[in-house]
Design a protein around this motif. Structure first.
Motif, mmCIF file in Angstrom:
data_model
loop_
_atom_site.group_PDB
_atom_site.id
_atom_site.type_symbol
_atom_site.label_atom_id
_atom_site.label_comp_id
_atom_site.label_asym_id
_atom_site.label_seq_id
_atom_site.Cartn_x
_atom_site.Cartn_y
_atom_site.Cartn_z
ATOM 1 N N ASP A 97 51.497 30.915 30.079
ATOM 2 C CA ASP A 97 51.581 32.280 30.574
ATOM 3 C C ASP A 97 50.536 33.162 29.907
ATOM 4 O O ASP A 97 49.448 33.402 30.403
ATOM 5 N N ASN B 42 62.987 34.041 35.926
ATOM 6 C CA ASN B 42 61.942 33.042 35.712
ATOM 7 C C ASN B 42 61.918 32.515 34.268
ATOM 8 O O ASN B 42 62.389 33.182 33.344
ATOM 9 N N GLN B 103 61.654 41.445 44.421
ATOM 10 C CA GLN B 103 60.344 40.784 44.305
ATOM 11 C C GLN B 103 60.469 39.505 43.469
ATOM 12 O O GLN B 103 59.909 38.468 43.812
ATOM 13 N N ARG B 104 61.230 39.586 42.391
ATOM 14 C CA ARG B 104 61.375 38.436 41.493
ATOM 15 C C ARG B 104 62.117 37.289 42.184
ATOM 16 O O ARG B 104 61.813 36.130 41.977
ATOM 17 N N GLN B 106 62.083 36.711 45.362
ATOM 18 C CA GLN B 106 61.157 36.137 46.355
ATOM 19 C C GLN B 106 60.177 35.167 45.686
ATOM 20 O O GLN B 106 59.769 34.178 46.277
ATOM 21 N N ASN B 107 59.840 35.472 44.414
ATOM 22 C CA ASN B 107 58.921 34.591 43.674
ATOM 23 C C ASN B 107 59.526 33.202 43.423
ATOM 24 O O ASN B 107 58.809 32.252 43.133
ATOM 25 N N LYS B 109 60.683 31.191 45.461
ATOM 26 C CA LYS B 109 60.273 30.226 46.500
ATOM 27 C C LYS B 109 59.104 29.369 46.014
ATOM 28 O O LYS B 109 58.969 28.216 46.397
ATOM 29 N N ALA B 110 58.241 29.993 45.178
ATOM 30 C CA ALA B 110 57.065 29.254 44.700
ATOM 31 C C ALA B 110 57.219 28.831 43.241
ATOM 32 O O ALA B 110 56.263 28.355 42.634
ATOM 33 N N ASP B 111 58.414 28.999 42.682
ATOM 34 C CA ASP B 111 58.632 28.709 41.260
ATOM 35 C C ASP B 111 58.897 27.207 41.062
ATOM 36 O O ASP B 111 59.818 26.657 41.665
#
Lengths: 188, 181
Positions: A97, B42, B103-104, B106-107, B109-111
Protein backbone atom coordinates in the motif's frame (compact mmCIF):
# COMPACT_ATOMS: atom_id res chain seq x y z
CA UNK A 1 -89.74 24.93 46.29
CA UNK A 2 -86.20 26.16 45.62
CA UNK A 3 -85.39 26.01 49.29
CA UNK A 4 -86.57 22.41 49.38
CA UNK A 5 -84.28 21.45 46.43
CA UNK A 6 -81.29 23.08 48.09
CA UNK A 7 -81.84 21.11 51.27
CA UNK A 8 -82.01 17.83 49.38
CA UNK A 9 -78.77 18.58 47.51
CA UNK A 10 -77.07 19.45 50.79
CA UNK A 11 -78.25 16.20 52.27
CA UNK A 12 -76.93 14.24 49.25
CA UNK A 13 -73.61 16.06 49.41
CA UNK A 14 -73.26 15.13 53.05
CA UNK A 15 -73.81 11.49 52.37
CA UNK A 16 -71.12 11.46 49.64
CA UNK A 17 -71.18 10.42 45.99
CA UNK A 18 -72.44 6.95 46.61
CA UNK A 19 -69.51 5.47 44.75
CA UNK A 20 -67.23 3.14 46.57
CA UNK A 21 -64.04 1.18 45.93
CA UNK A 22 -63.01 -2.30 46.93
CA UNK A 23 -61.27 -2.31 50.27
CA UNK A 24 -57.67 -1.04 50.18
CA UNK A 25 -57.90 -0.37 46.45
CA UNK A 26 -56.17 3.00 46.41
CA UNK A 27 -53.68 2.09 49.13
CA UNK A 28 -52.36 -0.83 47.12
CA UNK A 29 -52.45 0.90 43.73
CA UNK A 30 -48.69 1.66 43.64
CA UNK A 31 -47.79 -1.95 44.32
CA UNK A 32 -50.18 -3.26 41.73
CA UNK A 33 -49.08 -0.75 39.09
CA UNK A 34 -45.46 -1.63 39.80
CA UNK A 35 -46.27 -5.27 39.13
CA UNK A 36 -48.24 -4.36 35.99
CA UNK A 37 -45.31 -2.35 34.64
CA UNK A 38 -42.98 -5.23 35.38
CA UNK A 39 -45.31 -7.71 33.63
CA UNK A 40 -45.62 -5.36 30.69
CA UNK A 41 -41.85 -4.96 30.53
CA UNK A 42 -41.38 -8.73 30.69
CA UNK A 43 -43.98 -9.40 28.04
CA UNK A 44 -42.47 -6.70 25.78
CA UNK A 45 -39.05 -8.22 26.32
CA UNK A 46 -40.47 -11.67 25.55
CA UNK A 47 -42.20 -10.29 22.46
CA UNK A 48 -38.92 -8.79 21.31
CA UNK A 49 -37.06 -12.00 22.04
CA UNK A 50 -39.68 -13.96 20.09
CA UNK A 51 -39.44 -11.54 17.17
CA UNK A 52 -35.67 -11.86 17.18
CA UNK A 53 -35.71 -15.63 17.39
CA UNK A 54 -38.39 -15.89 14.71
CA UNK A 55 -36.52 -16.72 11.58
CA UNK A 56 -39.51 -17.17 9.22
CA UNK A 57 -39.66 -13.42 8.74
CA UNK A 58 -36.24 -13.33 7.12
CA UNK A 59 -36.32 -15.72 4.17
CA UNK A 60 -33.75 -13.79 2.12
CA UNK A 61 -31.33 -13.36 5.00
CA UNK A 62 -31.70 -17.00 6.00
CA UNK A 63 -30.70 -18.11 2.52
CA UNK A 64 -27.26 -16.59 3.04
CA UNK A 65 -24.49 -18.53 4.64
CA UNK A 66 -23.31 -16.56 7.69
CA UNK A 67 -19.96 -15.85 6.09
CA UNK A 68 -18.77 -12.37 5.26
CA UNK A 69 -16.55 -13.32 2.32
CA UNK A 70 -13.48 -11.37 3.47
CA UNK A 71 -10.06 -13.00 3.45
CA UNK A 72 -6.49 -12.08 4.43
CA UNK A 73 -3.10 -12.42 2.70
CA UNK A 74 -1.41 -15.78 3.32
CA UNK A 75 0.48 -15.92 6.62
CA UNK A 76 -0.79 -12.47 7.65
CA UNK A 77 -1.67 -13.34 11.25
CA UNK A 78 1.63 -15.16 11.94
CA UNK A 79 3.61 -12.25 10.55
CA UNK A 80 1.56 -9.69 12.43
CA UNK A 81 2.35 -11.20 15.82
CA UNK A 82 6.11 -11.29 15.34
CA UNK A 83 6.26 -7.85 13.69
CA UNK A 84 4.17 -6.22 16.40
CA UNK A 85 6.26 -7.67 19.21
CA UNK A 86 9.44 -6.62 17.42
CA UNK A 87 8.41 -2.98 17.33
CA UNK A 88 5.73 -2.19 19.83
CA UNK A 89 5.67 1.53 19.19
CA UNK A 90 6.20 1.58 15.48
CA UNK A 91 3.72 0.63 12.85
CA UNK A 92 4.53 -1.76 10.06
CA UNK A 93 3.77 0.07 6.88
CA UNK A 94 2.06 -2.28 4.48
CA UNK A 95 4.29 -2.94 1.48
CA UNK A 96 1.49 -3.33 -0.95
CA UNK A 97 0.00 0.00 0.00
CA UNK A 98 2.10 2.88 1.35
CA UNK A 99 5.48 1.91 -0.01
CA UNK A 100 4.04 1.27 -3.41
CA UNK A 101 2.54 4.74 -3.40
CA UNK A 102 5.79 6.29 -2.20
CA UNK A 103 7.60 4.33 -4.90
CA UNK A 104 5.36 5.77 -7.61
CA UNK A 105 5.63 9.21 -6.06
CA UNK A 106 9.42 9.02 -6.15
CA UNK A 107 9.36 7.98 -9.84
CA UNK A 108 7.08 10.92 -10.62
CA UNK A 109 9.37 13.24 -8.63
CA UNK A 110 12.44 11.95 -10.53
CA UNK A 111 10.80 12.60 -13.90
CA UNK A 112 9.78 16.08 -12.79
CA UNK A 113 13.29 16.73 -11.50
CA UNK A 114 14.81 15.56 -14.80
CA UNK A 115 12.65 17.90 -16.88
CA UNK A 116 13.05 20.62 -14.28
CA UNK A 117 16.84 20.49 -14.60
CA UNK A 118 16.54 20.59 -18.39
CA UNK A 119 14.32 23.63 -18.09
CA UNK A 120 16.61 25.37 -15.62
CA UNK A 121 19.55 24.80 -17.93
CA UNK A 122 17.87 26.48 -20.85
CA UNK A 123 16.02 29.33 -19.16
CA UNK A 124 16.84 31.40 -16.18
CA UNK A 125 14.22 31.22 -13.49
CA UNK A 126 13.39 34.49 -11.75
CA UNK A 127 12.68 34.87 -8.05
CA UNK A 128 9.18 36.05 -8.98
CA UNK A 129 8.50 32.78 -10.80
CA UNK A 130 9.72 30.83 -7.76
CA UNK A 131 7.42 32.84 -5.52
CA UNK A 132 4.49 32.14 -7.82
CA UNK A 133 5.28 28.45 -7.73
CA UNK A 134 5.23 28.52 -3.93
CA UNK A 135 1.91 30.28 -3.99
CA UNK A 136 0.57 27.74 -6.44
CA UNK A 137 1.66 24.88 -4.23
CA UNK A 138 0.03 26.59 -1.24
CA UNK A 139 -3.19 26.89 -3.25
CA UNK A 140 -3.07 23.23 -4.16
CA UNK A 141 -2.65 22.28 -0.54
CA UNK A 142 -5.47 24.57 0.50
CA UNK A 143 -7.78 23.19 -2.17
CA UNK A 144 -6.84 19.67 -1.07
CA UNK A 145 -5.49 18.88 -4.53
CA UNK A 146 -2.41 17.39 -2.92
CA UNK A 147 -3.15 14.64 -0.47
CA UNK A 148 -0.89 14.53 2.58
CA UNK A 149 -0.91 11.44 4.69
CA UNK A 150 -0.02 11.84 8.38
CA UNK A 151 2.55 9.03 8.09
CA UNK A 152 4.22 10.59 5.07
CA UNK A 153 4.50 13.95 6.88
CA UNK A 154 5.87 12.18 9.97
CA UNK A 155 8.45 10.39 7.82
CA UNK A 156 9.50 13.61 6.07
CA UNK A 157 10.01 15.42 9.40
CA UNK A 158 11.39 12.51 11.38
CA UNK A 159 14.30 14.66 12.60
CA UNK A 160 12.01 17.29 14.11
CA UNK A 161 11.36 16.85 17.83
CA UNK A 162 8.11 18.11 19.25
CA UNK A 163 9.18 19.47 22.60
CA UNK A 164 5.86 20.51 24.08
CA UNK A 165 2.97 18.52 22.72
CA UNK A 166 -0.42 20.00 23.56
CA UNK A 167 -1.72 16.76 24.99
CA UNK A 168 -0.01 13.94 26.81
CA UNK A 169 -0.48 10.36 25.67
CA UNK A 170 -2.53 9.70 28.79
CA UNK A 171 -4.90 12.59 28.05
CA UNK A 172 -5.41 11.45 24.46
CA UNK A 173 -5.92 7.89 25.55
CA UNK A 174 -8.32 8.79 28.30
CA UNK A 175 -10.31 10.78 25.71
CA UNK A 176 -10.33 7.80 23.33
CA UNK A 177 -11.28 5.52 26.15
CA UNK A 178 -14.16 7.62 27.44
CA UNK A 179 -15.56 8.90 24.17
CA UNK A 180 -19.15 7.88 23.55
CA UNK A 181 -19.32 6.07 20.23
CA UNK A 182 -22.88 7.15 19.70
CA UNK A 183 -21.93 10.83 20.03
CA UNK A 184 -19.03 10.36 17.65
CA UNK A 185 -21.44 8.98 15.08
CA UNK A 186 -23.96 11.78 15.62
CA UNK A 187 -21.31 14.52 15.51
CA UNK A 188 -19.98 13.27 12.23
CA UNK B 1 -6.85 -19.29 27.77
CA UNK B 2 -4.72 -17.55 30.35
CA UNK B 3 -6.65 -16.01 33.19
CA UNK B 4 -7.32 -12.39 32.27
CA UNK B 5 -6.43 -10.94 35.67
CA UNK B 6 -3.06 -12.68 35.66
CA UNK B 7 -2.41 -11.41 32.15
CA UNK B 8 -3.19 -7.83 33.16
CA UNK B 9 -0.78 -8.03 36.11
CA UNK B 10 1.90 -9.44 33.82
CA UNK B 11 1.28 -6.72 31.23
CA UNK B 12 1.74 -4.03 33.86
CA UNK B 13 4.97 -5.58 35.17
CA UNK B 14 8.04 -4.52 33.09
CA UNK B 15 9.66 -7.92 33.80
CA UNK B 16 6.87 -9.95 32.21
CA UNK B 17 5.46 -7.33 29.85
CA UNK B 18 7.20 -8.56 26.70
CA UNK B 19 6.02 -12.17 26.88
CA UNK B 20 2.51 -11.32 28.01
CA UNK B 21 2.15 -8.77 25.21
CA UNK B 22 2.77 -11.58 22.76
CA UNK B 23 0.13 -13.70 24.48
CA UNK B 24 -2.29 -10.79 24.33
CA UNK B 25 -1.76 -10.36 20.59
CA UNK B 26 -2.05 -14.04 19.77
CA UNK B 27 -5.21 -14.38 21.87
CA UNK B 28 -7.06 -11.44 20.40
CA UNK B 29 -5.57 -10.69 16.98
CA UNK B 30 -8.07 -12.62 14.89
CA UNK B 31 -11.23 -11.53 16.67
CA UNK B 32 -10.14 -7.88 16.65
CA UNK B 33 -9.03 -8.11 13.03
CA UNK B 34 -12.40 -9.40 11.85
CA UNK B 35 -14.25 -6.88 14.00
CA UNK B 36 -12.33 -4.00 12.39
CA UNK B 37 -12.47 -5.53 8.92
CA UNK B 38 -16.26 -5.65 8.95
CA UNK B 39 -16.33 -1.93 9.76
CA UNK B 40 -13.72 -0.62 7.30
CA UNK B 41 -14.05 -3.42 4.72
CA UNK B 42 -10.56 -3.56 3.19
CA UNK B 43 -7.49 -5.41 4.43
CA UNK B 44 -4.91 -2.59 4.24
CA UNK B 45 -6.90 -0.17 6.39
CA UNK B 46 -7.80 -2.97 8.81
CA UNK B 47 -4.12 -3.81 9.18
CA UNK B 48 -3.31 -0.17 10.01
CA UNK B 49 -6.10 0.10 12.54
CA UNK B 50 -5.31 -3.24 14.16
CA UNK B 51 -1.69 -2.20 14.66
CA UNK B 52 -2.80 1.15 16.10
CA UNK B 53 -5.14 -0.69 18.45
CA UNK B 54 -2.39 -2.98 19.78
CA UNK B 55 0.07 -0.09 20.09
CA UNK B 56 -2.50 1.88 22.12
CA UNK B 57 -3.26 -1.13 24.29
CA UNK B 58 0.44 -1.64 24.97
CA UNK B 59 1.13 2.04 25.68
CA UNK B 60 -1.86 2.50 27.93
CA UNK B 61 -2.31 -0.79 29.72
CA UNK B 62 -1.40 1.04 32.95
CA UNK B 63 -4.53 3.17 32.61
CA UNK B 64 -6.78 0.11 32.24
CA UNK B 65 -8.94 0.23 35.35
CA UNK B 66 -10.43 -3.22 35.11
CA UNK B 67 -14.04 -1.94 35.22
CA UNK B 68 -14.74 -3.98 32.12
CA UNK B 69 -13.12 -7.07 30.68
CA UNK B 70 -9.81 -6.58 28.93
CA UNK B 71 -11.16 -7.79 25.62
CA UNK B 72 -14.15 -5.40 25.88
CA UNK B 73 -11.69 -2.56 26.46
CA UNK B 74 -9.69 -3.62 23.42
CA UNK B 75 -12.84 -3.98 21.31
CA UNK B 76 -13.85 -0.49 22.38
CA UNK B 77 -10.49 0.93 21.33
CA UNK B 78 -10.68 -0.95 18.01
CA UNK B 79 -14.23 0.33 17.41
CA UNK B 80 -13.24 3.93 18.20
CA UNK B 81 -10.19 3.67 15.99
CA UNK B 82 -12.24 2.27 13.11
CA UNK B 83 -15.00 4.86 13.35
CA UNK B 84 -12.50 7.71 13.73
CA UNK B 85 -10.66 6.41 10.69
CA UNK B 86 -13.84 6.39 8.57
CA UNK B 87 -14.86 9.85 9.75
CA UNK B 88 -11.39 11.21 9.01
CA UNK B 89 -11.42 9.63 5.55
CA UNK B 90 -14.86 11.11 4.80
CA UNK B 91 -13.66 14.57 5.85
CA UNK B 92 -10.50 14.22 3.75
CA UNK B 93 -12.58 13.27 0.74
CA UNK B 94 -15.13 15.98 1.51
CA UNK B 95 -17.96 13.48 1.49
CA UNK B 96 -20.28 12.06 4.09
CA UNK B 97 -19.89 8.76 5.85
CA UNK B 98 -22.65 6.94 3.97
CA UNK B 99 -21.24 7.94 0.55
CA UNK B 100 -17.77 6.90 1.65
CA UNK B 101 -19.01 3.49 2.79
CA UNK B 102 -21.04 3.08 -0.37
CA UNK B 103 -17.85 3.68 -2.35
CA UNK B 104 -15.86 1.28 -0.17
CA UNK B 105 -18.39 -1.50 -0.58
CA UNK B 106 -18.32 -1.04 -4.35
CA UNK B 107 -14.53 -1.45 -4.21
CA UNK B 108 -15.07 -4.97 -2.83
CA UNK B 109 -15.97 -6.16 -6.35
CA UNK B 110 -12.33 -5.73 -7.35
CA UNK B 111 -10.82 -6.62 -3.96
CA UNK B 112 -8.58 -9.69 -4.10
CA UNK B 113 -9.26 -10.29 -0.43
CA UNK B 114 -13.00 -10.50 -0.83
CA UNK B 115 -14.11 -13.98 -1.85
CA UNK B 116 -17.81 -13.41 -1.28
CA UNK B 117 -20.36 -14.24 -3.94
CA UNK B 118 -23.00 -11.88 -5.29
CA UNK B 119 -25.39 -12.42 -2.41
CA UNK B 120 -22.67 -11.74 0.18
CA UNK B 121 -21.83 -8.52 -1.64
CA UNK B 122 -25.51 -7.57 -1.56
CA UNK B 123 -25.52 -8.30 2.15
CA UNK B 124 -22.56 -5.95 2.66
CA UNK B 125 -24.37 -3.29 0.63
CA UNK B 126 -27.41 -3.70 2.84
CA UNK B 127 -25.33 -3.53 6.03
CA UNK B 128 -23.62 -0.26 5.14
CA UNK B 129 -27.01 1.34 4.44
CA UNK B 130 -27.87 0.94 8.15
CA UNK B 131 -27.16 3.59 10.79
CA UNK B 132 -23.64 3.11 12.17
CA UNK B 133 -24.71 1.67 15.51
CA UNK B 134 -27.03 -0.87 13.86
CA UNK B 135 -24.16 -1.88 11.57
CA UNK B 136 -21.99 -2.60 14.59
CA UNK B 137 -24.68 -4.55 16.43
CA UNK B 138 -25.64 -6.53 13.34
CA UNK B 139 -22.04 -7.52 12.55
CA UNK B 140 -21.25 -8.51 16.12
CA UNK B 141 -24.41 -10.54 16.54
CA UNK B 142 -24.99 -12.01 13.08
CA UNK B 143 -21.45 -12.93 12.05
CA UNK B 144 -19.69 -13.27 15.39
CA UNK B 145 -22.57 -14.69 17.46
CA UNK B 146 -21.58 -12.40 20.31
CA UNK B 147 -23.82 -12.36 23.37
CA UNK B 148 -25.87 -9.23 23.93
CA UNK B 149 -24.17 -8.83 27.33
CA UNK B 150 -20.76 -8.76 25.65
CA UNK B 151 -21.91 -6.26 23.02
CA UNK B 152 -23.46 -4.18 25.80
CA UNK B 153 -20.08 -3.98 27.56
CA UNK B 154 -18.32 -2.87 24.40
CA UNK B 155 -20.84 -0.40 23.05
CA UNK B 156 -22.03 0.80 26.45
CA UNK B 157 -25.67 0.28 25.50
CA UNK B 158 -28.40 -1.61 27.35
CA UNK B 159 -29.20 -5.18 26.31
CA UNK B 160 -32.80 -4.19 25.52
CA UNK B 161 -31.69 -1.39 23.20
CA UNK B 162 -29.25 -3.75 21.49
CA UNK B 163 -31.95 -6.36 20.92
CA UNK B 164 -34.20 -3.72 19.39
CA UNK B 165 -31.30 -2.44 17.26
CA UNK B 166 -30.53 -5.93 15.98
CA UNK B 167 -34.17 -6.62 15.22
CA UNK B 168 -34.55 -3.37 13.23
CA UNK B 169 -31.28 -4.03 11.42
CA UNK B 170 -32.37 -7.51 10.40
CA UNK B 171 -35.75 -6.26 9.19
CA UNK B 172 -34.16 -3.53 7.08
CA UNK B 173 -31.62 -5.92 5.61
CA UNK B 174 -34.29 -8.47 4.79
CA UNK B 175 -36.31 -5.80 3.02
CA UNK B 176 -33.29 -4.66 1.01
CA UNK B 177 -32.36 -8.20 0.03
CA UNK B 178 -35.94 -8.96 -1.05
CA UNK B 179 -36.04 -5.83 -3.20
CA UNK B 180 -32.81 -6.81 -4.89
CA UNK B 181 -33.87 -10.39 -5.62
Amino acid sequence: MDQEKKNILNEIKKSGTGFNTPEGYLESLEDRMGKTFQDLKNSKAKELDKAIEKTDDFPSLNKIDRKHGFSVPKGYFDQLESELTKSKNTKIISLNDRNKRLFYLSIAASILLFFGIQYMNTTEITSEQLLLQDQEIANWIEADLIHFDANEIAEAFSDVELEDPFYTDEEIFSYLNDIDIENLIIEN
Amino acid sequence: MLDEEVLIVQLKDPQTREASYRTLISTHKERLYWHIRKIVLNHEDTDDILQNTFIKVFKHIDTFKGDSKLYSWMYRIATNESLSFLNKKAKQMKTDLSDLQEQRVQNLKADVYFDGDEIQLKLQEAIISLPQKQQLVFNMRYFDDMKYEEISDILDTSVGALKASYHHARKKIELQLMNKE
